[in-house]
Scaffold this active site. Sequence first.
Site, PDB file in Angstrom:
ATOM      1  N   GLY A  43      14.688  11.309 -33.508  1.00 30.05           N
ATOM      2  CA  GLY A  43      13.508  12.170 -33.426  1.00 30.05           C
ATOM      3  C   GLY A  43      12.168  11.461 -33.388  1.00 30.05           C
ATOM      4  N   GLN A  44      12.200  10.096 -33.339  1.00 34.62           N
ATOM      5  CA  GLN A  44      10.900   9.402 -33.261  1.00 34.62           C
ATOM      6  C   GLN A  44      10.190   9.785 -31.972  1.00 34.62           C
ATOM      7  OE1 GLN A  44      13.840   7.294 -33.867  1.00 34.62           O
ATOM      8  NE2 GLN A  44      13.082   5.521 -34.993  1.00 34.62           N
ATOM      9  N   GLU A  45       8.877   9.726 -32.008  1.00 35.36           N
ATOM     10  CA  GLU A  45       8.075  10.205 -30.879  1.00 35.36           C
ATOM     11  C   GLU A  45       8.496   9.592 -29.550  1.00 35.36           C
ATOM     12  OE1 GLU A  45       3.382  11.129 -30.059  1.00 35.36           O
ATOM     13  OE2 GLU A  45       3.977  10.329 -32.002  1.00 35.36           O
TER      14      GLU A  45
END
Length: 202
Positions: free
Chosen positions: A80-82
């Site tokens: 889910g990191q940008e």
Amino acid sequence: MGNQLTDIAPNTPFLPSFQSLHVVVIGLDSAGKTSLLYRLKLQEFVEAIPTKGFNMERIKVNIGNSKTTITTFQVWDVGGQEKLRPLWKSYTRRTDGLVFVVDAAEVERMEEAKVELHRITRLAENQGVPVLVLANKQDRDGAMPATEVEKVLALHELNSSTLHHTEGCSALDGQGLQPGLEKLYEMILKRKKVLRHTKKKR
């Protein structure tokens, strides 16, 4: 990425118990997606490190009071990191259901979560795909209840054909996961019936 595997689960009229449903778990970094996945898989809490790519597990779930209906979910848990979020659409293409995980105790990131949820559900290929929102970390002080999370994420603004449900849960003790998955299963079946009906009309 991973598209060829979705062919395992064609749109059959009724789902036999051995058929696996393709489900993608997404959400902001640190929402607890991987811990939820392994709570389902291993029935215990696993302290997970940030996911750099994806994890994939097959999870068998008993649906309803009858222990005879066992459904296999083929679950893709995507980081889910940008910088990884643009990849979500590669995994959600032709999926049966979306599970969007939020950290219900991290109120200040709810707006960011809302933006990402609406972005992914607005994609043409995701129109109408059922969405289960898991309001995770209910074991923490100050965690928003599911009803509040539903309002803040503005789920009522999703496409009218998109079935959705919000369930409070905790990867720590597993609460809320069974009812959440049962609801997702119901929504997936309902959508398959609608699609089948639409095809017949054509």
